[in-house]
Every structure is written in structure tokens, then in C-alpha cells.
Design an enzyme around this catalytic site. Structure first.
Site, PDB file in Angstrom:
ATOM      1  N   HIS A 356      26.501  47.552  64.677  1.00  0.00           N
ATOM      2  CA  HIS A 356      27.426  46.677  64.406  1.00  0.00           C
ATOM      3  C   HIS A 356      28.512  45.950  64.995  1.00  0.00           C
ATOM      4  O   HIS A 356      29.834  44.705  64.862  1.00  0.00           O
ATOM      5  CB  HIS A 356      28.452  46.973  63.227  1.00  0.00           C
ATOM      6  N   LYS A 544      41.266  40.474  56.323  1.00  0.00           N
ATOM      7  CA  LYS A 544      40.383  41.563  57.620  1.00  0.00           C
ATOM      8  C   LYS A 544      41.303  42.734  58.616  1.00  0.00           C
ATOM      9  O   LYS A 544      42.450  42.865  58.648  1.00  0.00           O
ATOM     10  CB  LYS A 544      39.288  40.437  58.689  1.00  0.00           C
ATOM     11  N   ARG A 545      40.550  43.250  58.841  1.00  0.00           N
ATOM     12  CA  ARG A 545      41.429  43.791  59.624  1.00  0.00           C
ATOM     13  C   ARG A 545      41.991  43.819  60.811  1.00  0.00           C
ATOM     14  O   ARG A 545      41.552  42.264  61.217  1.00  0.00           O
ATOM     15  CB  ARG A 545      40.091  45.416  60.292  1.00  0.00           C
ATOM     16  N   LYS A 550      40.141  39.312  66.231  1.00  0.00           N
ATOM     17  CA  LYS A 550      40.402  38.370  65.302  1.00  0.00           C
ATOM     18  C   LYS A 550      40.665  37.946  65.350  1.00  0.00           C
ATOM     19  O   LYS A 550      41.584  36.894  64.004  1.00  0.00           O
ATOM     20  CB  LYS A 550      40.520  39.140  64.082  1.00  0.00           C
ATOM     21  N   THR A 652      31.413  39.644  56.680  1.00  0.00           N
ATOM     22  CA  THR A 652      30.710  39.580  54.955  1.00  0.00           C
ATOM     23  C   THR A 652      31.190  39.150  54.158  1.00  0.00           C
ATOM     24  O   THR A 652      31.748  38.177  53.390  1.00  0.00           O
ATOM     25  CB  THR A 652      29.700  40.756  54.955  1.00  0.00           C
ATOM     26  N   LYS A 656      31.534  36.339  51.399  1.00  0.00           N
ATOM     27  CA  LYS A 656      32.032  36.452  50.152  1.00  0.00           C
ATOM     28  C   LYS A 656      33.294  35.109  49.424  1.00  0.00           C
ATOM     29  O   LYS A 656      32.853  34.373  48.492  1.00  0.00           O
ATOM     30  CB  LYS A 656      32.917  37.491  49.908  1.00  0.00           C
TER      31      LYS A 656
END
Length: 809
Positions: A356, A544-545, A550, A652, A656
Site C-alpha cells: 500500500h 485525509k491523514r 499529501k 480511496t 468517494k
């Protein structure tokens, strides 16, 4: 079976549960008692389904899949189960007859602290699809008493509090004290040969009991009901009665407390040796208990282990459960006298591995000395795996010690879990086409050269029923009306919705649904915080984290640039925008915590500026979780998926948002690449460097200062951050961009991608002004999202990796 259940039978069942468990009449029950009674009755229905499904699985001797993951971010279960079972209206009526509203009971259910981020949410989505598609599957994880942590933001600082979730959710669990297994740590291992067989003696160890708690997983109108088995650590043998009678109470229970620490918290901080040992112990506890369970169940049905690989698929989700490879070797050899060769053949044929991440820090490595002391027998097996691997590699690449050392499982006093996972699995997959290619080209390139047939791709997917049908019922109702309900079980039928991209009635309906969803989120937000939101503003979300790769910081640079534009030109015409951030920072990740503080302080300063507040707002959503996402995602206009290309394996959340009609602003990273192909470049906002261009820029010598100097807008934004917000100093983050940590400035190329990002975001805002055209694009996104359903992912795993079949009545 569900067809025999109606409002009358449900009400009778609720009355019985209330009387039996709480000793009151139904008409006198309070909300908590009714809520718990509802859970008990739903659990009874699922138990009956589970028993019927297991009976047929056993009769057909079907192959089963076991999905091992350190976390399952399942979210609240009541609404999901009732809708999957098709019993929501019947339960609503029965509950109403008792004086309560079903929606109030939904609100009473906490988010279980069994997961944190995308890894755990993916595992939960996969269990939903496995069950819906009638595959026999069991998920294995740990029952974390306090989850990761409950996030509080105090003056911009993240504060970690225990997540006390069990009291409201424990009704879903069934304690299986008849299925406990011992797990051993430490001690001494003695190996002797007797009659040609290796005899292993284990002494002076610490033993912990693994107690399983089962949670049944429903599928959408499925025959199947599957099981999520969660292990709780318990020490029932080491209570020191002598110390207790002497009044030394704490010392008497010390060993019990040490054992039970294993399942207190998800991902304990590992920036100290004790945390690393605890994480290693948690991982071994999970795999040892799970594999003992799998082997015992197999023997109970077949009486032999000779067909173990034929009947069991064991999947390790990321490297956390990688120890199942040496642990299964241990069980087969030490308990059932398998030879090394036979045991290894069984293990490799049984185990598959999903990677992952390409981030080096997430490819787990353990200090070999700590590993040896904590898991002595597992260490000896891992060393033998490594010895045989290196011998084979020497025959392939004689003299190439550099290559062999890269591929070794044990090297430089480290045990490498990613290498172990690759070596001990029959199949390794990435989770997007780009990610899988990167694994072959760089991360596992050496292994790919040796065994190219072992590597494949399965792009991630989401539980589209939960994230579209249940989270966005207004949109689902419109879809039912326009294209019919087939998409609920055949998600790629959503493609039919594209026919309506030019239909003015449907465009207006989708636009109206989006606005009503924004109003719903604003009401939800007000109930929880007392704050108000402008539902006519653009809802721009990055949830998100919190992590450097990111690139929440790139988003901040954009917002600061917009803020500066408003400050310097008060009459500037800017579409009102509300920027939402949500996510947790790991407790020991101080840079991530500084990013949260920066976002919060920026929002505070903008809120204090009446003119700026008319145009932009920044909102940090505290303690982001599944429940919040279910309300937020249907309300989102712009989805920020802006990680540095080549760093995000898949993502993911992007799927969504897409299926709910949000427009993606993103890089060509992870699943964004396939989303762009699916929806067309005209319906997604792609910017920035590609993964190949990122590599080339680093090789040619990246100078953050050059980008800083070349753009007045960027320079002003960095300087503004350096000056601080709301009285707080953020010069350290400005320095991070320009001089960096360890002399690496701007390690995730925020400055390099800034101008492209700012222009692309501006183009999105311009398009938003034409609401009809924008909504048409949203319809195209919804229509293209069917491919990104977990049902498709699971079908690919089942056919190409696990080789399992559906089990029907």
C-alpha cells in the site's frame, strides 16, 4: 429469511429483548435501552444468516479467504446493516411505535475505534463486497480498547485523548471464549534432532491469551453473512495472589496489565524503543492467534493439513501482518512435523500480499536484536528463510552482493518486512496501475526481475452502496428514477447516467441535491460546533491523514495567495469558498502537528478579517471519521487530491468524492490517473509534475529557491507564512520550503507545483460560475465512478489471486 420479518415481529423481538436484558416494559424503556435492543435483534438476524451460510460453505467444502489487517475502519453499523438487510422501514416503524425515531438511534452509535485511515477503510469496504458477492471470508484484526485517539484541537494544537468508543458499540460483538489461543513472547528456544526430525523446545516465555470477539458483516441482499474476528489480549494465569494479600495490589496485577496493553491502542507511538516493541508484539499477536484459529478450523473440517493451501487463501494487507509467513511455518513444522520444504510450499501457495505504499518509512524494518529477544523462534525461522533466499540469489547473481543485500530479508541488523512479504507470497499486488508499475520499476524491481509473474495490479475500490446509496439517498433516488436500481449490485451500470449530462431537468435535480446536501452538512456542523457555514460558497475539501507527501501545505499556499489577493485588492471578484481540512497527525509526527496549527491559525486570522471572511473561510474539522465523511462527501464541490506524483499508492477518498459528484483537483498520482482516463480530461482538473518528471527534476538538481524567486505570488505566500498568522510564528515552515530539513528544501515539491496548481484551481473556479456546465461535469464523474467500486476489486482478487468461488444456496 428477511421476508418473514415485518414490523410486528420486530416489535415483538424488541419488547422481548427490553424485558429480558433491562427488566422493564417496552413502553417504559429509554432511548439507550431501545438502541441496545435494536442492535441485539439485528445481531440475531445476522447470526441466523451466518449459520445458514456457514452450513452451505462447509457442505460444499468451499475455499475460504482470510483477510489480515491491522485495522478495519468499519464506521457505525446499524444503518448499514438495516439497509443491507432491506429492513430499515420496518425497523423505523417498530421503533416509532415505542416512541423513538430510528435516526436518533443512528446518531447514538459511536464510530468504532478499530481503524484510522485509508488502509482500514479499504479493509471494511472489502468485507462489505466479499459478503455482498457471497464469498466465504473472515477478517482478522485487534479489538482496540481506545482506538487511535480522539482528536481535540486546542488553540490550533492537536491534543490526543483516549477514544472511549466501546460502551456504545460493544453490543455488536460476541465474545467467543471457546476459541481462545495462547500467544508466546520472549523466552528461550532449544532445537534438537530426534529420529531425523527437528524438535523445538520453548521455555521461560510469557504467554498471553488471545480472546476473539466476533462482529458479523452483512452484505447487500446477500445470502452470505461473514465474520470480522477481533482479538483482545488477556492474561488469566499470572495474577500474583501472594503479592495481593500483602497489599501490593499494583504489583499483583502488573503482568495482567502488561499483557492487556497489546490491544489498548491502535498504532502506538514508535518514536521510542518501547513503542517499537509494542508494535512488533501487536503484529505477532494478531497473526499468531489468527493462524492458530485458521489451522484449527481447517483440521476440524478436513482432518488433514495436506490440502491446506487448496482450501485457504491468506491475505496480508500491507506489511503489518507479514509475520504470518514465519508463524505459519512455525505451526506447520513445530506442531505438525512438516519438513521445511513442504511447509514453505504450503505457505507460499496460501499467502498473498498487497503493498500500500512506496514511502520508505512505511516499509517496516525491525531492529534484529529486539526482534530476536521478543520473538526468538520466529527470528530463527526468518533467518533460515533469509539464508535460503540469499543462497538462491547467489546462484542467480554470483558476486553481486549489493543486489543480494537489497533483496535480503535480514541485513544490516534489520528484519525487513516488505521483503519478507514478497518472498513468502505467491502474488504481490499494488493498488493502482501507477503504483503497481512503480513497485515493478523501483521498490521491488529486483524481485520483479526474478519473478515477474508474481506481480500484478488490483486498483482499489469503495463500498459504493455505503458511500453513494446510503450516504447520499437523494442522489440514489434520482439514479433509481433515471437509470434504474441495477447499479446497486452492478456498479458499472452507473455509466448509463452519462446520457443525462445534457438533460436540463436532471442537471437541475443534481444541482439541487448538492445544495441540500450542503445544507445538511451545515446543520450537522452547527449541532456539533455551534458554527455556521455559507452553503452558497464552494465547498473545497482536503480530508485525509496529515502528512507532508499529501501536501496540505500546497493547499495552504494557495489559500494564502488568495488571502493576499483579497488584502491587496479589497474589491476583487472572488467566488466565495470554504476550505475544509480534516485528518489526524501521528502523535510523534511534529511536522504534521505544525501543519494542523498553521491551518487552524490561518482560519482564525481570516475569520477575524470581515472583508476576507466574505470571500474565503478555512475550517479545520476536528476528529474526522467515517460518520463525518458520510455527511461531508455528498456536500463537497471540489475534492483536493494533490499528493506529489508517485507517492500516493491509490487513495480511496478520491473515489468517494467522485461518486458523489465532486470535481477532483489533483495530480497524476495514485488512482487519479485511472479516474482521469475514466471520466475524460475535460471533467477533472489535473495539474503538476508527473511521477517521471518528479524523478527527472530530482536527478537534475531541484532548487526550491529558483521557484520561490521566479513567482511573485509564490514568494509573497511563503513570506506571509513566515510572518505568521493569528500571532503565531510559522517561520519554521517557510524555512522548510526554502532550506529544508537535513539540507533538503521542499522535499515534496510544493513550490515546483504551485503555479500549475494555482492556475488549475482558478480554472475550476471559473468553470464553477457556469453552474449548468459544472453540474454536467459532476454527472459525468458520477457516471464514470462505477469502475471504482469494491465489488470490481474483490471480483479481481477472487478470480486472479485467491481463486475462490461464490457460495449460494
Amino acid at each position: 429469511m428477511e421476508s418473514m420479518i415485518n414490523e410486528k415481529t420486530i416489535k415483538e423481538a424488541l419488547e422481548s429483548k427490553i424485558s429480558r436484558y433491562f427488566g422493564v416494559r417496552a413502553e417504559d424503556a429509554n432511548k439507550t435501552q431501545v438502541y441496545k435492543a435494536v442492535i441485539l435483534t439485528v445481531k440475531d438476524i445476522l447470526t441466523d444468516k451466518r449459520s445458514a451460510f456457514r452450513r452451505v460453505v462447509k457442505q460444499k467444502k468451499a475455499k475460504r479467504v482470510y483477510y489480515l489487517c491491522m485495522e478495519f475502519l468499519i464506521g457505525p453499523s446499524l444503518k448499514n446493516n438495516l439497509r443491507n438487510l432491506g429492513l430499515e422501514s420496518e425497523y423505523a416503524a417498530a421503533v416509532k411505535s415505542l416512541g423513538f425515531e430510528l435516526n436518533d438511534l443512528y446518531e447514538a452509535e459511536p464510530d468504532p475505534g478499530l481503524g484510522n485511515g485509508g488502509l482500514g477503510r479499504l479493509a471494511a469496504c472489502f468485507m462489505d463486497s466479499l459478503t455482498t458477492l457471497d464469498y466465504p471470508a473472515t477478517g482478522f484484526s485487534l479489538l482496540y480498547e481506545y482506538g487511535l485517539f480522539k482528536q481535540k484541537i486546542v488553540d490550533g494544537n492537536q491534543v490526543e485523548l483516549p477514544d472511549i468508543w466501546m460502551p456504545g458499540a460493544e453490543g455488536w460483538f460476541v465474545a467467543r471464549t471457546d476459541k481462545t489461543f495462547p500467544v508466546r513472547f520472549g523466552g528461550k528456544v532449544t532445537e534438537t534432532w530426534e529420529n531425523g526430525h527437528l524438535r523445538v523446545t520453548y521455555t521461560d516465555y510469557d504467554e498471553v491469551q488471545a480472546v476473539p470477539y466476533d462482529m458479523m458483516i452483512s452484505g447487500y441482499r446477500s445470502f452470505a453473512a461473514n465474520n470480522l474476528r477481533l482479538w483482545r489480549a488477556q492474561d488469566i494465569q499470572n495474577f500474583n495472589m501472594k503479592l495481593f494479600t500483602q497489599g501490593q495490589y499494583m504489583q499483583a496485577v502488573e503482568q495482567n496489565t502488561t499483557a492487556e496493553m497489546l490491544t489498548k491502542v491502535l498504532y502506538p507511538a514508535d518514536d521510542h524503543p518501547e513503542g517499537k516493541i509494542l508494535r512488533l508484539s501487536q503484529q505477532y499477536f494478531l497473526v499468531s492467534a489468527s493462524l492458530q484459529n485458521i489451522v484449527a478450523d481447517h483440521l476440524r473440517q478436513y482432518g488433514t493439513l495436506s490440502n491446506f493451501a487448496e482450501k485457504n487463501a491468506i491475505h496480508i494487507n500491507d506489511t503489518h501482518p507479514a509475520l504470518c509467513i514465519p508463524e505459519l511455518m512455525r505451526i506447520l513444522m513445530d506442531t505438525y512435523s512438516f519438513s521445511w520444504e513442504t511447509a514453505w510450499d504450503t505457505v507460499v501457495k496460501s499467502v498473498s500480499y498487497t503493498n500500500h505504499t512506496v514511502m520508505p518509512e512505511a516499509l517496516e524494518r525491525w531492529n534484529e536484536d529486539q526482534f530476536r529477544i521478543r520473538l526468538p523462534r520466529i527470528h530463527s525461522i526468518v533467518c533460515e528463510i533469509n539464508r535460503r533466499l540469499c543462497a538462491d540469489l547467489w546462484n542467480l547473481y554470483p558476486g553481486d552482493w549489493e543486489r543480494i543485500s537489497r533483496m535480503a530479508v535480514v541485513a544490516y541488523s534489520e528484519v525487513r518486512m516488505a521483503n519478507l512479504s514478497v518472498v513468502g507470497s505467491h502474488t504481490v499486488n499494488g493498488v493502482s496501475k501507477l503504483h503497481s508499475q512503480i513497485l515493478k520499476d523501483s521498490v521491488f524491481h529486483d524481485f520483479y526481475k526474478v519473478s515477474p509473474e508474481k506481480f500484478t495490479n488490483v486498483t482499489n475500490g469503495i463500498a459504493h452502496r455505503r458511500w453513494l446509496c446510503y450516504s447520499n439517498p437523494k442522489l440514489a433516488s434520482l439514479l433509481d428514477h433515471t437509470i434504474g436500481p441495477d447499479y446497486r449490485t452492478n456498479p458499472e451500470a452507473l455509466s448509463d447516467f452519462k446520457r443525462y449530462a445534457g438533460d436540463k431537468y436532471v442537471i437541475e435535480a443534481v444541482r439541487d441535491i448538492k445544495h441540500r446536501n450542503k445544507e445538511s452538512f451545515a446543520a450537522w456542523y452547527h449541532r456539533r460546533t455551534g458554527g455556521t457555514l455559507d452553503t452558497h460558497s464552494v465547498f473545497d475539501v482536503q480530508a485525509k491523514r496529515i502528512h507532508e507527501y499529501k501536501r496540505q501545505l500546497l493547499n495552504v499556499l494557495k489559500i494564502v495567495a488568495l488571502y493576499d489577493e483579497i488584502k491587496t485588492s479589497p474589491n476583487v471578484d472572488i467566488v466565495p469558498q470554504t476550505f475544509f481540512f480534516g485528518g489526524k497527525a501521528a502523535p510523534g509526527y511534529y511536522m504534521a502537528k505544525d501543519i494542523i496549527r498553521l491551518i487552524w491559525c490561518l482560519g482564525k486570522e481570516i475569520d477575524a478579517d470581515p472583508k476576507a471572511r466574505e470571500h474565503i473561510r478555512v475550517v479545520y474539522l476536528e476528529d474526522y471519521n467515517v460518520s463525518m465523511a458520510e455527511v461531508l462527501m455528498p456536500a463537497t464541490d471540489i475534492s483536493e487530491q494533490i499528493s506529489l506524483a508517485g507517492k500516493e499508492a491509490s487513495g480511496t477518498g478520491c473515489m468517494k468524492f467522485m461518486i458523489n459528484g465532486a470535481m477532483t483537483v489533483g495530480t497524476l498520482d495514485g488512482a487519479n490517473v485511472e479516474m482521469a482516463d475514466a471520466v475524460g480530461r475535460g471533467n477533472i482538473y489535473i495539474f503538476g509534475l508527473t511521477a517521471k518528471e518528479v524523478d527527472e527534476l530530482w536527478r537534475s538538481g531541484y532548487s526550491a529557491m529558483n521557484y520561490y524567486s521566479a513567482s511573485e505570488r509564490l514568494k509573497a505566500a511563503v513570506d506571509r507564512i513566515s510572518a505568521g498568522f493569528a500571532g503565531e510564528d510559522f517561520s519554521g515552515i517557510a524555512s522548510y520550503f526554502l532550506t529544508g530539513n537535513h539540507n533538503v528544501a521542499d522535499p515534496y515539491l510544493c513550490l515546483a507545483d504551485f503555479e500549475s496548481y494555482f492556475r488549475t484551481y482558478g480554472a475550476a473556479l471559473s468553470d464553477y460560475a457556469d453552474r449548468e456546465a459544472w453540474t454536467s461535469k459532476a454527472i459525468c464523474n458520477i457516471a464514470a465512478a462505477g469502475y471504482f467500486a469494491a465489488d470490481r476489486s474483490i471480483s479481481e482478487y477472487a478470480a486472479g489471486i485467491w481463486h475462490i468461488g461464490r457460495v449460494t444456496e
